[in-house]
Design a protein around this motif. Sequence first.
Motif, PDB file in Angstrom:
ATOM      1  N   TYR A 148      61.341 -59.109 -97.508  1.00 30.73           N
ATOM      2  CA  TYR A 148      60.903 -57.950 -96.733  1.00 30.73           C
ATOM      3  C   TYR A 148      62.080 -57.022 -96.474  1.00 30.73           C
ATOM      4  CZ  TYR A 148      62.849 -60.365 -92.640  1.00 30.73           C
ATOM      5  OH  TYR A 148      63.688 -60.993 -91.756  1.00 30.73           O
TER       6      TYR A 148
ATOM      7  N   LYS B 159      48.969 -48.851-103.778  1.00 34.58           N
ATOM      8  CA  LYS B 159      50.046 -49.371-102.922  1.00 34.58           C
ATOM      9  C   LYS B 159      50.633 -50.668-103.452  1.00 34.58           C
ATOM     10  CE  LYS B 159      48.240 -47.409 -98.628  1.00 34.58           C
ATOM     11  NZ  LYS B 159      47.587 -47.717 -97.344  1.00 34.58           N
TER      12      LYS B 159
ATOM     13  N   GLU C 100      46.465 -56.181 -93.576  1.00 36.07           N
ATOM     14  CA  GLU C 100      47.891 -56.304 -93.884  1.00 36.07           C
ATOM     15  C   GLU C 100      48.390 -57.719 -93.608  1.00 36.07           C
ATOM     16  OE1 GLU C 100      49.497 -53.145 -91.464  1.00 36.07           O
ATOM     17  OE2 GLU C 100      49.163 -51.643 -93.012  1.00 36.07           O
TER      18      GLU C 100
ATOM     19  N   LYS D 194      56.282 -49.251-104.848  1.00 31.31           N
ATOM     20  CA  LYS D 194      55.077 -49.553-104.089  1.00 31.31           C
ATOM     21  C   LYS D 194      55.417 -50.296-102.786  1.00 31.31           C
ATOM     22  CE  LYS D 194      52.469 -47.939-107.405  1.00 31.31           C
ATOM     23  NZ  LYS D 194      51.756 -46.657-107.243  1.00 31.31           N
ATOM     24  N   THR D 195      54.475 -50.291-101.863  1.00 30.49           N
ATOM     25  CA  THR D 195      54.649 -51.038-100.621  1.00 30.49           C
ATOM     26  C   THR D 195      54.699 -52.534-100.901  1.00 30.49           C
ATOM     27  OG1 THR D 195      53.431 -49.316 -99.442  1.00 30.49           O
ATOM     28  CG2 THR D 195      53.709 -51.426 -98.306  1.00 30.49           C
ATOM     29  N   TYR D 196      53.802 -52.974-101.786  1.00 26.46           N
ATOM     30  CA  TYR D 196      53.677 -54.410-102.089  1.00 26.46           C
ATOM     31  C   TYR D 196      53.881 -54.639-103.582  1.00 26.46           C
ATOM     32  CZ  TYR D 196      51.172 -54.081 -97.639  1.00 26.46           C
ATOM     33  OH  TYR D 196      50.822 -53.820 -96.340  1.00 26.46           O
TER      34      TYR D 196
ATOM     35  N   GLN E 271      52.756 -51.969 -93.463  1.00 30.01           N
ATOM     36  CA  GLN E 271      53.007 -50.997 -94.518  1.00 30.01           C
ATOM     37  C   GLN E 271      54.277 -50.168 -94.325  1.00 30.01           C
ATOM     38  OE1 GLN E 271      49.744 -48.597 -95.979  1.00 30.01           O
ATOM     39  NE2 GLN E 271      48.260 -50.036 -95.145  1.00 30.01           N
ATOM     40  N   HIS E 272      54.896 -50.224 -93.135  1.00 27.62           N
ATOM     41  CA  HIS E 272      56.110 -49.418 -92.954  1.00 27.62           C
ATOM     42  C   HIS E 272      57.326 -50.041 -93.662  1.00 27.62           C
ATOM     43  CE1 HIS E 272      56.498 -52.339 -89.660  1.00 27.62           C
ATOM     44  NE2 HIS E 272      57.801 -52.114 -89.708  1.00 27.62           N
ATOM     45  N   ARG E 273      57.169 -51.264 -94.181  1.00 22.80           N
ATOM     46  CA  ARG E 273      58.226 -51.903 -94.968  1.00 22.80           C
ATOM     47  C   ARG E 273      57.774 -52.017 -96.427  1.00 22.80           C
ATOM     48  NH1 ARG E 273      61.557 -54.817 -91.300  1.00 22.80           N
ATOM     49  NH2 ARG E 273      60.541 -55.435 -89.357  1.00 22.80           N
ATOM     50  N   GLN E 274      58.720 -52.368 -97.300  1.00 25.10           N
ATOM     51  CA  GLN E 274      58.375 -52.780 -98.658  1.00 25.10           C
ATOM     52  C   GLN E 274      58.501 -54.297 -98.751  1.00 25.10           C
ATOM     53  OE1 GLN E 274      60.971 -49.895-100.910  1.00 25.10           O
ATOM     54  NE2 GLN E 274      59.129 -49.668-102.156  1.00 25.10           N
TER      55      GLN E 274
END
Length: 250
Positions: free
Chosen positions: A162, A115, A215, A147-149, A184-187
């Motif tokens: 964000y 992730k 998170e 990726k998320t992060y 996690q619903h955002r990048q």
Amino acid sequence: MSERIGLFADLHSNLEAFEACMARAEELGVTRMVFLGDIVGYNADPVAIIENIAALIESKKAIAVVGNHDEAVFRDYRNQMNASANAAIEWTKTQLQESHVQFLKGLPLIIQEEKICYVHASAHNPSDWNYITDSMSAWRCVQNSGKTYTFVGHAHEQALFYQSAVGKLIRFAPHPGDEIPVLQHRQWVGVVGSLGQPRDGNPEACFAVFEPESEMLTFHRVPYDHFRAADKVRRAGLPDDLANRLITGH
């Protein structure tokens, strides 16, 4: 104990700042360290910094990516850096043994995990060393990391971008010590700031801690003996403006 990832960028051969941040990271319960490039350059302790990080990587406590100042040790970057940066790189080359150069050469440009993406500048054409300073550069970065992060250095000031409801990346200025929910619903793109040469008017060293399970992301500032680090820069014969930057944070 849940994982706590320490994020450190732009160390730039600053041993005093490095030691202060490592001590603070231990206090905070950091379980793994990520060094986001620019290990060398600007300051007076390249050998100590490389050897410390190499030991952490060997003991499986850390990973690292290469930065443009690291690459300048073994590639010709003279037309891409200012006079002070070039002077510091040329001096750094005189300090390093072949094993130190090989260590820098062996660092990857980018590391992708399930992730998380780690890269020095941007996941968008990472070898071009693009700065993430605004919504568009952050958007390009997440589009390419997927990726998320995504955690980066290169820009020496701390920032967090964000993803909004319409997909645009919005810049947020983090306050040191505040836990920021990074759901996690955002990048997200975290610019962790410079450990070794802050440039926001505050000479304190920068790093961040990411807790994947909860998170949470927390940006930190750490006081250190920046006068001693600046004195070492001067005594090494490096440009005065590099020493002054450590004192003023500009």
